[in-house]
Structures are given as C-alpha cells and as structure tokens.
Design a protein around this motif. Sequence first.
Motif, PDB file in Angstrom:
ATOM      1  N   THR A  38       0.829  -1.201   0.000  1.00  0.00           N
ATOM      2  CA  THR A  38       0.000   0.000   0.000  1.00  0.00           C
ATOM      3  C   THR A  38       0.863   1.251   0.000  1.00  0.00           C
ATOM      4  OG1 THR A  38      -0.108   0.161   2.406  1.00  0.00           O
ATOM      5  CG2 THR A  38      -1.767  -1.206   1.327  1.00  0.00           C
ATOM      6  N   ASP A  39       0.269   2.346  -0.406  1.00  0.00           N
ATOM      7  CA  ASP A  39       0.898   3.647  -0.235  1.00  0.00           C
ATOM      8  C   ASP A  39       0.795   4.051   1.237  1.00  0.00           C
ATOM      9  OD1 ASP A  39       1.554   3.981  -2.900  1.00  0.00           O
ATOM     10  OD2 ASP A  39      -0.351   4.951  -3.388  1.00  0.00           O
ATOM     11  N   PRO A  40       1.651   4.978   1.695  1.00  0.00           N
ATOM     12  CA  PRO A  40       1.516   5.468   3.074  1.00  0.00           C
ATOM     13  C   PRO A  40       0.156   6.135   3.284  1.00  0.00           C
ATOM     14  CG  PRO A  40       3.638   6.091   2.147  1.00  0.00           C
ATOM     15  CD  PRO A  40       2.810   5.559   1.006  1.00  0.00           C
ATOM     16  N   VAL A  41      -0.477   5.814   4.387  1.00  0.00           N
ATOM     17  CA  VAL A  41      -1.786   6.360   4.716  1.00  0.00           C
ATOM     18  C   VAL A  41      -1.746   6.888   6.147  1.00  0.00           C
ATOM     19  CG1 VAL A  41      -4.234   5.848   5.048  1.00  0.00           C
ATOM     20  CG2 VAL A  41      -2.999   4.810   3.142  1.00  0.00           C
ATOM     21  N   LEU A  42      -2.208   8.111   6.334  1.00  0.00           N
ATOM     22  CA  LEU A  42      -2.254   8.705   7.669  1.00  0.00           C
ATOM     23  C   LEU A  42      -3.474   8.178   8.414  1.00  0.00           C
ATOM     24  CD1 LEU A  42      -1.006  10.732   9.666  1.00  0.00           C
ATOM     25  CD2 LEU A  42      -2.469  12.492   8.664  1.00  0.00           C
ATOM     26  N   ASP A  79      -3.818   7.090  21.586  1.00  0.00           N
ATOM     27  CA  ASP A  79      -4.270   7.375  20.224  1.00  0.00           C
ATOM     28  C   ASP A  79      -3.153   8.146  19.529  1.00  0.00           C
ATOM     29  OD1 ASP A  79      -6.663   6.229  20.880  1.00  0.00           O
ATOM     30  OD2 ASP A  79      -7.732   8.112  21.154  1.00  0.00           O
ATOM     31  N   LEU A  80      -2.532   7.522  18.526  1.00  0.00           N
ATOM     32  CA  LEU A  80      -1.362   8.121  17.890  1.00  0.00           C
ATOM     33  C   LEU A  80      -1.575   8.261  16.385  1.00  0.00           C
ATOM     34  CD1 LEU A  80       1.445   6.123  19.737  1.00  0.00           C
ATOM     35  CD2 LEU A  80       0.863   8.528  20.061  1.00  0.00           C
ATOM     36  N   PRO A  81      -1.518   9.499  15.851  1.00  0.00           N
ATOM     37  CA  PRO A  81      -1.590   9.675  14.401  1.00  0.00           C
ATOM     38  C   PRO A  81      -0.273   9.262  13.760  1.00  0.00           C
ATOM     39  CG  PRO A  81      -1.294  11.801  15.476  1.00  0.00           C
ATOM     40  CD  PRO A  81      -1.403  10.775  16.573  1.00  0.00           C
ATOM     41  N   VAL A  82      -0.329   8.251  12.919  1.00  0.00           N
ATOM     42  CA  VAL A  82       0.875   7.733  12.273  1.00  0.00           C
ATOM     43  C   VAL A  82       0.597   7.535  10.790  1.00  0.00           C
ATOM     44  CG1 VAL A  82       1.604   6.532  14.372  1.00  0.00           C
ATOM     45  CG2 VAL A  82       0.272   5.297  12.649  1.00  0.00           C
ATOM     46  N   SER A  83       1.653   7.448  10.014  1.00  0.00           N
ATOM     47  CA  SER A  83       1.547   7.074   8.609  1.00  0.00           C
ATOM     48  C   SER A  83       1.915   5.604   8.505  1.00  0.00           C
ATOM     49  CB  SER A  83       2.498   7.926   7.755  1.00  0.00           C
ATOM     50  OG  SER A  83       2.471   7.498   6.403  1.00  0.00           O
ATOM     51  N   GLY A  84       0.978   4.794   8.022  1.00  0.00           N
ATOM     52  CA  GLY A  84       1.203   3.357   7.939  1.00  0.00           C
ATOM     53  C   GLY A  84       1.259   2.870   6.507  1.00  0.00           C
ATOM     54  N   GLN A  85       2.116   1.881   6.268  1.00  0.00           N
ATOM     55  CA  GLN A  85       2.293   1.352   4.913  1.00  0.00           C
ATOM     56  C   GLN A  85       2.642  -0.127   4.982  1.00  0.00           C
ATOM     57  OE1 GLN A  85       5.573   3.094   2.765  1.00  0.00           O
ATOM     58  NE2 GLN A  85       4.848   2.367   0.780  1.00  0.00           N
ATOM     59  N   LYS A 288       3.740  18.730   3.135  1.00  0.00           N
ATOM     60  CA  LYS A 288       4.766  18.160   3.999  1.00  0.00           C
ATOM     61  C   LYS A 288       4.342  16.792   4.522  1.00  0.00           C
ATOM     62  CE  LYS A 288       7.521  19.141   8.130  1.00  0.00           C
ATOM     63  NZ  LYS A 288       7.788  20.108   9.234  1.00  0.00           N
ATOM     64  N   THR A 289       3.057  16.626   4.781  1.00  0.00           N
ATOM     65  CA  THR A 289       2.559  15.365   5.332  1.00  0.00           C
ATOM     66  C   THR A 289       2.307  14.310   4.265  1.00  0.00           C
ATOM     67  OG1 THR A 289       1.544  16.484   7.217  1.00  0.00           O
ATOM     68  CG2 THR A 289       0.678  14.308   6.661  1.00  0.00           C
ATOM     69  N   PHE A 290       1.674  14.695   3.159  1.00  0.00           N
ATOM     70  CA  PHE A 290       1.260  13.724   2.153  1.00  0.00           C
ATOM     71  C   PHE A 290       2.155  13.690   0.914  1.00  0.00           C
ATOM     72  CE2 PHE A 290      -2.839  14.736   4.342  1.00  0.00           C
ATOM     73  CZ  PHE A 290      -3.012  13.492   4.929  1.00  0.00           C
ATOM     74  N   GLY A 291       3.105  14.612   0.830  1.00  0.00           N
ATOM     75  CA  GLY A 291       4.042  14.591  -0.291  1.00  0.00           C
ATOM     76  C   GLY A 291       3.582  15.345  -1.520  1.00  0.00           C
ATOM     77  N   ARG A 292       2.326  15.811  -1.516  1.00  0.00           N
ATOM     78  CA  ARG A 292       1.778  16.554  -2.645  1.00  0.00           C
ATOM     79  C   ARG A 292       0.851  17.644  -2.116  1.00  0.00           C
ATOM     80  NH1 ARG A 292       0.680  11.256  -3.382  1.00  0.00           N
ATOM     81  NH2 ARG A 292       1.908  10.111  -4.927  1.00  0.00           N
ATOM     82  N   TYR A 309      -8.261   3.609  -3.008  1.00  0.00           N
ATOM     83  CA  TYR A 309      -7.744   4.422  -1.902  1.00  0.00           C
ATOM     84  C   TYR A 309      -8.486   4.116  -0.617  1.00  0.00           C
ATOM     85  CZ  TYR A 309      -7.388   8.423   1.209  1.00  0.00           C
ATOM     86  OH  TYR A 309      -7.238   9.210   2.313  1.00  0.00           O
ATOM     87  N   LYS A 310      -9.806   4.028  -0.676  1.00  0.00           N
ATOM     88  CA  LYS A 310     -10.598   3.763   0.515  1.00  0.00           C
ATOM     89  C   LYS A 310     -10.241   2.408   1.116  1.00  0.00           C
ATOM     90  CE  LYS A 310     -14.620   6.596  -0.710  1.00  0.00           C
ATOM     91  NZ  LYS A 310     -16.060   6.573  -1.080  1.00  0.00           N
ATOM     92  N   GLN A 311     -10.022   1.412   0.259  1.00  0.00           N
ATOM     93  CA  GLN A 311      -9.649   0.085   0.755  1.00  0.00           C
ATOM     94  C   GLN A 311      -8.296   0.128   1.448  1.00  0.00           C
ATOM     95  OE1 GLN A 311      -9.858  -2.560  -2.598  1.00  0.00           O
ATOM     96  NE2 GLN A 311     -12.084  -2.444  -2.730  1.00  0.00           N
ATOM     97  N   GLN A 312      -7.342   0.850   0.856  1.00  0.00           N
ATOM     98  CA  GLN A 312      -6.026   0.979   1.490  1.00  0.00           C
ATOM     99  C   GLN A 312      -6.156   1.677   2.833  1.00  0.00           C
ATOM    100  OE1 GLN A 312      -3.018   2.764  -0.938  1.00  0.00           O
ATOM    101  NE2 GLN A 312      -3.000   1.103  -2.424  1.00  0.00           N
TER     102      GLN A 312
END
Length: 318
Positions: A38-42, A79-85, A288-292, A309-312
């Motif tokens: 998957t792509d990185p997802v916040l 509860d931690l906001p992270v980018s997961g891949q 800065k967060t999403f790269g675009r 995207y929704k599935q990821q």
Amino acid sequence: MSHILLPDLQEAVSRHCPEKVTHTAFDFLTLYRTETVTDPVLVVYEPRIYIVVQGQKVLHLHDHPLPYGEGQYLISTLDLPVSGQITHASAEAPYLALCISFSPTEMEQLLRESQSASSHQARKMAFQKNNSSPISAMGVSRITDELLDALLRLVGLLAKEGDQTFLAQLYKKELLYLFLHGQQGHVLREIAHDKSDTARINRAISHLRNHFQEQFEIGTLVDIAGMGQSSFYKRFGELTGMTPVQYRTKLRLQEARRLMVHEDMKAASAGFQVGYDSPSQFSRDYKKTFGRPPQADLRYIRSMGVETYKQQHENVWF
C-alpha cells in the motif's frame, strides 16, 4: 525462539480471514488480510495489541520510521496519528495480522489479580527500556512461543461450534497476562494507572481529538492533564514523538483529506473546516505530510481509483 507454531497460526488466520477485514465472533479480536502493498496512509492507531502473522509494514511516527513484521507484535497505549504502509504482501503470501483490543480497566484488574511477579520484578519491568521504538507509548517485540500457543488456541475457537465466548475471554486474559509480563509490559502498566503520566497525557489527547477543529490555546491541555507545564510538554514528546501542535496538525490534515476524498469538498473549504485560517499554510502542511499539495494529491487518488484508496485507508492501520 523456534516459532514452530507460526506456520500453524498463519494457516488459521488465513482460513478464518478470507476478506480484508474479519470482525470475529469475539468482540476483542479482529483479523486482517491484504494481498498488495500500500501507499503510506495517515491513520490514528488506537490503544491495541497488533500481531503481524505474515508480511511486513512500517509506521512513520512523525519523522521516525518503525518497521515491524512477521513474528512481531506492537503495543500502542495512546491514540497516535501515524503514517502506515504495508511493505510486504502478495497473493501467494498475503499480509496477515490480528488485533486484540483491551481497556485500561482490564489491565488494572489484571495487575491487581496477578501475584506471579515480585515487587522487584514489577519495578524492573516498569523501568525497562524500549529500544525498538522512538516513543514510549508504543513498542515492538518478537513474539514468544508461549504467545503463539495462546494465540493459536484463541483463533482455533473460531472453528468450533456453539458459543465459545467464555473460553475466548479466558484465553484473552491469558494473553494479556503474557503481554503484561513480556518485553512491552512497562508500556501496558502505564495505561493501567489513572494517575500515571500516560493516563494524564491520554486525557489531553482525548480533548485534542474531540476539539482539533477548534481554536484554543494549547496551554489548555496542560490544565486538562493536571501536570506542570514543562513536565507536560516533555512527557507528551516522549510518549508521542511530537508536540501537541504537531499532533493537532496531523488530525486536521487527516480529516481534511477525508473531506476532500469522501465528501468531494474543495481544498480551501476543507482546510477552513478543520481549523486553518490560511489556505497557504494549509497547503504547506498538507504537502509536507502527504508529499503533494491538496489538488495534486486529490488527482493522484482519483487516478488510482477512489475505491482503491478507501480500501487501502481501511486496511493499513492494523
């Protein structure tokens, strides 16, 4: 560890999890499966125990990468906001994982009931260093054969007829006991005490999550936590890997992206909706967060397909 039982657990999870997400008959146990990277997802990791049975993924805790994979477990107590891949998955060898939810009350009760660890051992575990994670509210360790055996028995209940809830709760208690007295026990012990730094910071985080769209002085969180200002900011950083402002920014950007993708909201309106006064600042933080920038990111999501995207997004957090 020999991990001789790991292939058996892989087979059991795969058999009982034919879909991407399987909410089992036991309300504390969820199984996951995905056959593609998957792509990185916040996302926001909730207090849970996550066990990777097959495959690998990487979390980005603000600027800190934390990889974990097959035969490892991760414990999160805030509860931690992270980018997961997800980084290793295929049709032949899908990413397989399971999640066990728990409450601070359960951990507190287990600590009261457990008499196996001496006070000396408890103090030692409480101060044990976690070398695998850059923050202290989350840790990764190798799974033990004892844990594998207990997990295999728990998942095995799913194949049995009739209501197995009573046995499942006993197996859950056994698992929590093993985790509590394992390498990440100090992480779990913190959440069990309502006067611990983790519990105090968690109260501040709950306020952040409920009011991140609003304008309020970050110093308000110090009062909610009931801590001194310097100790609050120090412990918040140690536990989450970011400042309260950075934490709020992650929540705002995650919600803004959801509004753009799921509700077809314009970027400027989404930024304003989540609490930004300046469209340019929103665009800078978003990139800065999403790269675009927002519009480019939305075009990218639409090019891959919104449903993809929704599935990821749905499956990457575990």
